[in-house]
Scaffold this active site. Structure first.
Site, PDB file in Angstrom:
ATOM      1  CD  GLU A   1       7.972  -0.475   7.626  1.00  0.00           C
ATOM      2  OE1 GLU A   1       7.020  -1.196   7.270  1.00  0.00           O
ATOM      3  OE2 GLU A   1       8.121   0.692   7.216  1.00  0.00           O
TER       4      GLU A   1
ATOM      5  CG  ASP B   1      -0.364   0.061   2.525  1.00  0.00           C
ATOM      6  OD1 ASP B   1       0.874  -0.058   2.620  1.00  0.00           O
ATOM      7  OD2 ASP B   1      -1.104   0.226   3.515  1.00  0.00           O
ATOM      8  CB  SER B   2       4.581   1.703  -0.094  1.00  0.00           C
ATOM      9  OG  SER B   2       4.836   0.612  -0.958  1.00  0.00           O
TER      10      SER B   2
ATOM     11  CE  LYS C   1       3.331  -5.965   3.744  1.00  0.00           C
ATOM     12  NZ  LYS C   1       2.805  -4.909   4.659  1.00  0.00           N
TER      13      LYS C   1
HETATM   14  O1  KIV Z   1       3.582  -1.093   1.567  1.00  0.00           O
HETATM   15  C1  KIV Z   1       4.745  -1.537   1.547  1.00  0.00           C
HETATM   16  O2  KIV Z   1       5.526  -1.322   0.601  1.00  0.00           O
HETATM   17  C2  KIV Z   1       5.176  -2.340   2.696  1.00  0.00           C
HETATM   18  C3  KIV Z   1       6.625  -2.668   2.804  1.00  0.00           C
HETATM   19  C4  KIV Z   1       7.399  -1.440   3.103  1.00  0.00           C
HETATM   20  C5  KIV Z   1       6.884  -3.745   3.767  1.00  0.00           C
HETATM   21  O3  KIV Z   1       4.373  -2.671   3.510  1.00  0.00           O
HETATM   22 NA    NA Z   2       2.370  -1.641   3.436  1.00  0.00          NA
END
Ligand code: KIV
Ligand code: NA
Length: 248
Positions: A173, A42-43, A109
């Protein structure tokens, strides 16, 4: 394509390389390079859509990007990130996780320690990757977590509990290296660090940080492996030159 079970079998044998990708083109590149897993994080709220917070994206956006990545990397294990509030209760979480599996994700995730929700997903045959330590969906600061003995102890306990529930993998993280090592030794699951030191079973990095797609700051634990921003900027400048030099 590595299944969750095959990834789990790598524990203690070889490290797992995971990277985020959000679109068809970079998914193709990551698969061609031989990545073990692609995380559609979700980044993408930040990297692809320019929002400040990951709270700004929901299932509609995530489904578009997860589908694009699956089309680009049909032979790679794709992990779909459950966005903010998409896992607010077991029923909602299960419905949303199934939507990700339906568009081709291999696992989902989930941020934070949510035993009831994770157990529901696992009982319904969905492979789950946990996510402990810094939790960007709800964090108010991006400082390292788990520095006090109390906090480290809590994270370790949660990690062991997730492992016992049956998550095949968990992201750790921005935690101290010693805690990353301790958790990795204590759990059966694969640990995937992003700022968790060098002892985790594997690592994940945000594509835009790793490839230098943006010119902005990267987190202290990230490494820029190339500079696509400069390469692309030069390419566009060359194109502009080409157009302007053409005779009228
Ligand atoms: O959203 C994301 O990219 C993540 C990673 C930084 C683990 O959750
Ligand atoms: Na994330």
């Amino acid at each position: 394509m590595l299944s969750a079970k095959q990834i789990l079998e790598c524990k203690g044998k070889r490290k797992i390389a995971q990277i985020t990708a959000y679109d068809f083109g970079f998914a193709q590149i990551a698969e061609a390079a031989g990545i073990d897993q692609i995380l559609v994080g979700d980044s993408l709220a930040n990297t692809m859509l320019g929002y400040k917070s990951t709270q700004s994206v929901g299932m509609p956006e995530m489904l578009i990007f997860v589908s694009a990545v699956v089309r680009g990397a049909p032979n790679t294990h794709v992990v779909a990130d459950m966005p903010f509030q998409s896992d607010s209760d077991p029923k909602t979480a299960l419905e949303n996780a199934k939507r990700f599996i339906d568009v081709g994700a291999s696992s989902v995730k989930l941020e934070g320690y949510k035993p009831e929700i994770i157990e529901t997903l696992l009982q319904n045959g969905i492979e789950v990757c946990g996510h402990l330590g810094l939790l960007p969906q709800t964090a108010t600061s991006f400082k390292q977590v788990g520095k006090t003995e109390e906090e480290a102890g809590r994270i370790l306990k949660e990690a062991v509990a997730l492992s016992e529930m049956g998550v095949y993998e968990m992201v750790l993280e921005h935690i101290p290296e010693a805690l990353g090592k301790q958790i990795t030794q204590a759990v059966k699951s694969i640990t995937i660090g992003i700022g968790g030191g060098s002892h985790t079973d594997g690592h994940v990095t945000v594509l835009h940080d790793a490839l230098g797609i943006h010119a902005g700051k990267i987190p202290p634990f990230a490494t820029r492996f190339c500079n696509l921003y400069e390469t692309a900027k030069k390419g566009i400048e060359a194109y502009i030159d080409f157009v302007r030099k053409e005779s009228l």
